[in-house]
Design an enzyme around this catalytic site. Structure first.
Site, PDB file in Angstrom:
ATOM      1  N   ASP A   1      44.272  40.237  41.038  1.00  0.00           N
ATOM      2  CA  ASP A   1      44.858  39.063  40.392  1.00  0.00           C
ATOM      3  C   ASP A   1      44.290  37.764  40.972  1.00  0.00           C
ATOM      4  O   ASP A   1      44.554  36.693  40.455  1.00  0.00           O
ATOM      5  CB  ASP A   1      46.387  39.050  40.572  1.00  0.00           C
ATOM      6  CG  ASP A   1      47.057  40.139  39.752  1.00  0.00           C
ATOM      7  OD1 ASP A   1      46.534  40.443  38.672  1.00  0.00           O
ATOM      8  OD2 ASP A   1      48.082  40.675  40.192  1.00  0.00           O
TER       9      ASP A   1
ATOM     10  N   ASP B   1      53.841  38.675  35.625  1.00  0.00           N
ATOM     11  CA  ASP B   1      53.783  40.129  35.757  1.00  0.00           C
ATOM     12  C   ASP B   1      55.135  40.685  35.345  1.00  0.00           C
ATOM     13  O   ASP B   1      56.125  39.965  35.338  1.00  0.00           O
ATOM     14  CB  ASP B   1      53.557  40.515  37.227  1.00  0.00           C
ATOM     15  CG  ASP B   1      52.085  40.521  37.579  1.00  0.00           C
ATOM     16  OD1 ASP B   1      51.292  40.289  36.670  1.00  0.00           O
ATOM     17  OD2 ASP B   1      51.746  40.753  38.745  1.00  0.00           O
TER      18      ASP B   1
ATOM     19  N   ASP C   1      50.227  39.940  42.047  1.00  0.00           N
ATOM     20  CA  ASP C   1      50.507  40.568  43.337  1.00  0.00           C
ATOM     21  C   ASP C   1      49.315  41.365  43.865  1.00  0.00           C
ATOM     22  O   ASP C   1      49.187  41.589  45.053  1.00  0.00           O
ATOM     23  CB  ASP C   1      51.752  41.470  43.249  1.00  0.00           C
ATOM     24  CG  ASP C   1      51.637  42.486  42.126  1.00  0.00           C
ATOM     25  OD1 ASP C   1      50.560  42.559  41.499  1.00  0.00           O
ATOM     26  OD2 ASP C   1      52.610  43.205  41.874  1.00  0.00           O
TER      27      ASP C   1
END
Length: 1092
Positions: free
Chosen positions: A756, A431, A752
């Site tokens: 996901d 990310d 997070d």
């Protein structure tokens, strides 16, 4: 925009007063009543609430709580509630005692043989092994309680929002639920905004269930909040919650199963099996179960158990290689020991009854039997030494040690094997926000009243109307839990609490010398009329308030390219509306948004819309409501790159790991950040794609994903922008399933958000963010980054590679001992009818080379040099040619010394020969010198084994590992005691100082010989074979994997059926010790105990 706060709209009229029966503790509901209530769903539940309590407010009154103020934070009251309604804890199943573990070990066939062979060593044999089982059990229970204690939940007490540990929740608490939460207790909804729950963990249905106070208000523990927010009153906790009830059944099932096995009854099998299945289906999520299904007969139970014992994922790289290698060595050892016994028996029989012509006399039988027992013991000794029983121990010690140390490097490892897998990682999909950047958003540019400000504008430069609208739009259309608080320390930055994007906007309000708090006090949360919470589909958030004239005003904020399309007007420099046509929009995109994005800024559009009084729109028609907007401002938000990240990414690239950025931001922002981080370099051939373009390239005309198309994209892909969670999952799956490269890619993923989860589960190693991560993401992950920092991932790679190297070091050392000891025992026995190394001595050698060596070599700390080489990969053998050169080279040296001492040692030292001694003769100096020299050579070779890549300086960093130094010196000390004072039990005769010095001299020769071996170039030794290859691409199908698993784990399962449920319980936090279970008792795991 994030986790939307919970509005507190009271949907319920005051109910008719119901007659409240007196109940225990002065509360208006009994525990049984609430349990019955929570078993109902939908209309049934509503009907029951209406009949029994009038409405939810009536239920709250019975529970002596307030829907708005919550419970009084009164210790006595909370304690009373815990006594009556229970605590929010599910007690763990009673662990096995030390004696129970010992008793289980005693059932092992191999151990029984060894007990006969060497009763002397029995006490020694189990203590260490079982002590390890026990301490392992304690370690994981500690980790489990730590994770459980860390999880907190938001409740309202005394009208204040508090974060309390999940275990502190009580019946009657008013809990805030929001997007991403894992519900820790059962409750009834008081109020909700767009609340959708994933109940698949309890029902198996994958569709999200919409919850509302007037249709379906029942919220259940163990389910996930997928959208929206709300408030609930807690009605059941711990063992009385729906998940708790199932866990109680599961815990009881452990004892039931043991009883059932004894009695041979199978009628309860289906109940057990459906739980097994439930756990297996969603093992990664804590406290997740499916409801019990109807009986399906005992056959089903066995089938399910078989399934439960086969792995869900494929074996990790190291597991696969070790299993293969250990089975091969085990078979070779078995053959060698059998041949040894056969040769000894045949030699004795031929020598005695054929050559010497004796007849078998009845009175001589005990003597002959003693000889045969002696031969059998020698055979078992060869087997004990040949089999690498220390392997499972070395793997477990190495992993457990690494996991403990990784905690200091901000890696909380939830699955043990993830630590090792990380060492083989070839790709990291990271990310952007919070991982590569600081996760502290700030507004740095803005477009207000037709002007593009590159810095924060002075408040005087803005028209009061624009300023006022902007302050209201930001203050009201944000989670009320998002705040900017004064800094904790002097000179520190103000604290950002809540969603980071919203914090940036609130910070912008403060920079404009205005305050958001008075606006929120003027329009409190319960006055908000309607809230459309942020989610990944909308990519925007909107809030509706009622105006004093009876009309409504909607404030909206979201991704600029999405929200601008819904704007038909914009505020000019005087604060007046002017029309905003598609052409104007293109101008704003080209002149404002794209330059901002090129600077790496995330652009947010803030807009509003007024609805006249008298005609209330259909609020459920969201597209209609959130349209025809007036743009107030476009702001550019920046999240600066963490200063340490570029260097960490350089290390990854040097280590052969490709870093890819997968983000929801637009392509320009993503590219700018990727360039700052060093993910993309100028002049490189790489791809930066948006989600749409990515999907267009990988899908065929029918819209199906094709692996071939994906294989053309992923090798060059470095940035995937504007990606949805599905895109992330598709990319990860595509890279893992790809067969285009030389070997399969090992992919690590960071995540997070709740969405996901699938990508984190699919990845070889899933990293969840400890700070920004939702409960769902953490549950789906293998490792939790407690500081949300990319550099911690690099440390995980180092530890992973270190585990791999530690196992290789241990193997290099142990196999040298194995080769030498087996050949010495075999040839010695065949030539002199007696092994030069006695059974008890062999067990001491085994103890050195198994337990102590695994502890010494498996606790080597990692060094930066581990990142200077490429990943080993799945097909590279565990034992490289350099290691094979070292193993055979040192074996040659040791064999020459031992055989020289065996056949001419008595002449050199001028002592009596120990060969061909009678059956019960006392220990000889001759054989004691052989034993002592052998141990000295092992001790010094242990120092050589610290290096496996042909390095010359074997002492490099030796003092940074105090465990290694302690073990080597400790072993030396014990060896002195055994030789000088061991006497008959250890078959040792005390040695003189001169003899000791010769033994030491030969031992030190190992270090010199090591330098000689290092001089020989490995490339010249073409004849050397590597060993311990990983399973090939097409080598292992799922069925074969399951069969192999069954073959290897068969003995363990038969002996430990009662433990299956306990492991499943432990599985709640997924602390799997796969490497140990995969290197099991089948090839010596149990008789490890003799040498542990």
């Amino acid at each position: 925009m994030g986790d939307m706060a919970n509005s507190s709209i009271e949907f319920h009229p005051k109910p008719p007063q119901q007659r409240e029966a007196p109940h225990a503790g002065g509360f208006g509901c009994t525990l049984a009543e609430l349990r019955t209530l929570m078993e109902l769903r939908g209309a049934e539940a509503l009907q029951k609430i209406e009949e029994a309590y009038g409405d939810v407010s009536g239920l709250c009154r019975r529970l002596k709580t307030s829907p708005t103020v919550g419970l009084a934070d009164n210790t006595d009251d909370l304690e009373k509630r815990r006594q009556i309604y229970g605590q929010n804890l599910i007690p763990p199943k009673q662990p096995k005692t030390f004696l129970q573990l010992v008793w289980e070990a005693l059932q092992d066939v191999t151990l029984i043989i060894l007990e006969v062979a060497a009763i002397v060593s029995l006490g020694l044999s189990f203590y260490q092994g079982q002590e390890w089982d026990l301490s392992k059990e304690k370690q994981f229970r500690g980790l489990q309680s730590r994770i459980e204690q860390e999880q907190k939940f938001t409740v309202i007490r005394n009208g204040q929002l508090l974060q309390v540990p999940v275990a502190a929740l009580v019946v009657g608490d008013i809990a805030q639920v929001k997007y991403g939460d894992l519900l820790p207790a059962d409750g009834v909804l008081i109020q909700a905004n767009d609340l959708k729950i994933d109940e698949s963990s309890l029902t198996g249905e994958s569709d999200h269930v919409r919850k509302s106070a007037d249709k379906d208000p029942m919220l259940l523990s163990g389910t996930h909040v997928m959208e929206g927010s709300g408030r609930m009153v807690v009605t059941a906790v711990g063992v009385n919650s729906q998940t708790g009830i199932i866990f109680t059944l599961l815990g009881a099932g452990g004892e039931e199963e043991e009883k059932k096995d004894k009695k041979g009854k199978q009628q309860d099998g289906a109940m057990e099996s459906s739980q097994t299945k439930a756990k297996k289906q969603d093992g990664a999520v804590a406290m997740e179960m499916q409801p019990l299904k109807s009986a399906e007969g005992g056959e089903m139970e066995d089938r399910e158990k078989k399934k439960a014992s086969t792995p869900k994922k494929e074996k990790s790289v190291l597991q696969g290689k070790l299993t293969k290698l250990a089975v091969q060595i085990g078979k070779a050892g078995l053959v060698m020991s059998a041949i040894t016994v056969i040769i000894l028996v045949l030699y004795f029989v031929i020598e005695t009854f054929v050559v010497e012509g004796r007849t078998w006399l009845a009175e001589c039988t005990p003597v002959y039997v003693q000889y045969f027992v002696k031969f059998f013991i020698i055979g078992v000794t060869v087997l004990v030494v040949a089999v690498p029983e220390g392997l499972p121990l070395a793997v477990t010690i190495s992993l457990a040690y690494s996991v403990k140390k990784m905690m200091k490097d901000n890696n909380l490892v939830r699955h043990l094997d993830a630590c090792e897998t990380m060492g083989n990682a070839t790709a990291i999909c990271s990310d952007k926000t919070g991982t590569l950047t600081t996760n502290r958003m700030t507004v740095v540019q803005s477009y207000l009243g037709d002007t593009h400000y590159k810095e924060i504008p002075a408040p005087s430069a803005l028209t009061p109307k624009i300023l006022d609208l902007l302050v209201h739009a930001i203050s009201i259309n944000s989670a009320y839990t998002t705040k900017i608080l004064p800094p904790e320390k002097e000179g520190a930055l103000p604290r950002q609490v809540g969603n980071k994007t919203e914090c940036a906007l609130l910070g912008f309000v403060l920079d404009l010398k205005r305050d958001f708090q008075p606006v929120r006090e003027q329009i409190p949360e319960d006055k908000l009329y309607k809230v459309y919470t942020f989610n990944s589909v909308r990519k925007s958030m909107s809030t509706v308030i009622r105006m004093p004239d009876g009309g409504f005003r909607l404030f909206s904020k979201g991704a600029s390219e999405i929200l601008l399309k819904k704007c038909t007007n914009i505020l000019n420099s005087n604060g007046e509306l002017r029309s905003f046509r598609p052409r104007d929009r293109d101008d704003v995109v080209r002149k404002i948004i794209e330059p901002m994005a090129c600077d790496g800024l995330r652009t947010i559009c803030i807009a509003y819309r007024d609805f006249p009084a008298g005609q209330e729109p259909d609020w459920d028609n969201e597209n209609e409501v959130v349209g025809d907007l007036t743009c107030i401002a476009v702001v550019g938000i920046e999240d600066p790159v963490r200063p340490e990240v570029p260097e960490a990414i350089r290390k990854c690239q040097r280590a052969g790991i490709t870093v890819r950025m997968v983000t929801g931001d637009n392509i320009n922002t993503a590219r700018a950040i990727a360039a700052k981080c060093g993910i993309i370099q100028p002049g490189e051939d790489f791809l930066c794609l948006e989600g749409k373009e990515f999907n267009r390239r990988i899908r065929n005309e029918k819209g199906e994903i094709e692996q071939e198309r994906l294989d053309k994209v992923w090798p060059k892909l470095r940035v995937l922008a504007r990606s949805s969670p599905t895109d992330k999952h598709t990319l990860v799956k595509g890279i893992i399933d790809s067969t285009s490269g030389e070997q399969r890619q090992v992919v690590a993923v960071t995540g997070d958000g709740t969405n996901d989860g699938p990508a984190l589960k699919k990845a070889d190693v899933g990293f969840a963010m400890g700070i920004a991560g939702t409960d769902v993401a953490k549950e789906a992950s293998d490792i939790i980054l407690t500081d949300d920092n990319f550099t911690s991932i690099v440390k995980a790679v180092m530890w992973g590679r270190n585990v791999y190297d530690s196992i290789s070091k241990f193997l290099q050392f142990q196999l040298t001992v194995n080769v030498v000891a087996v050949i010495v025992a075999f040839t010695g026995a065949c030539i002199t009818q007696d092994s030069p190394l006695k059974a008890v001595q062999m067990l001491w050698v085994n103890l050195i080379m198994d337990t102590f060596a695994s502890l010494a070599l498996a606790t080597e700390p990692p060094t930066e040099s581990l990142l200077l080489r490429k990943p080993y990969g799945r097909d590279k053998p565990l034992i490289s040619r350099t290691m094979m050169k070292n193993i055979l080279g040192h074996a040659v040296y040791q064999l020459i010394i031992i055989f020289t001492l065996l056949f001419v040692g008595e002449l050199f030292f001028d002592i009596d020969s120990g060969r061909n001694a009678p059956l019960h003769s006392p220990p000889s100096e001759h054989y004691t010198i052989i034993f002592n020299t052998f141990v000295m050579m092992q001790l010094f070779n242990e120092i050589n084994a610290r290096k496996i890549h042909g390095e010359r300086n074997v002492f490099d960093g030796i003092f940074s590992n105090p465990i290694f130094c302690t073990i080597v010196l400790g072993t030396f000390g014990i060896q002195i005691v055994i030789v000088q004072f061991g006497g008959k039990p250890f078959s040792c005769s005390p040695l003189s100082t001169e003899q000791w010095l010769w033994c030491l001299f030969v031992g030190v020769g190992e270090l010199v010989w090591g330098q000689v071996i290092a001089t020989i170039p490995t490339s010249q030794l073409k004849c050397l074979k590597e060993a311990g290859h990983g399973p090939g691409k097409d080598e292992m199908t799922d069925e074969e994997l399951a069969e192999g698993e069954e073959e290897i784990d068969h003995a363990e399962r038969e002996l430990r059926r009662g433990q299956i449920l306990w492991f499943r319980g432990l599985n709640r936090i997924q602390t799997q010790v796969s490497p140990t279970s995969l290197l099991p008792r089948h090839f010596g795991g149990r008789h490890t105990l003799l040498c542990c």
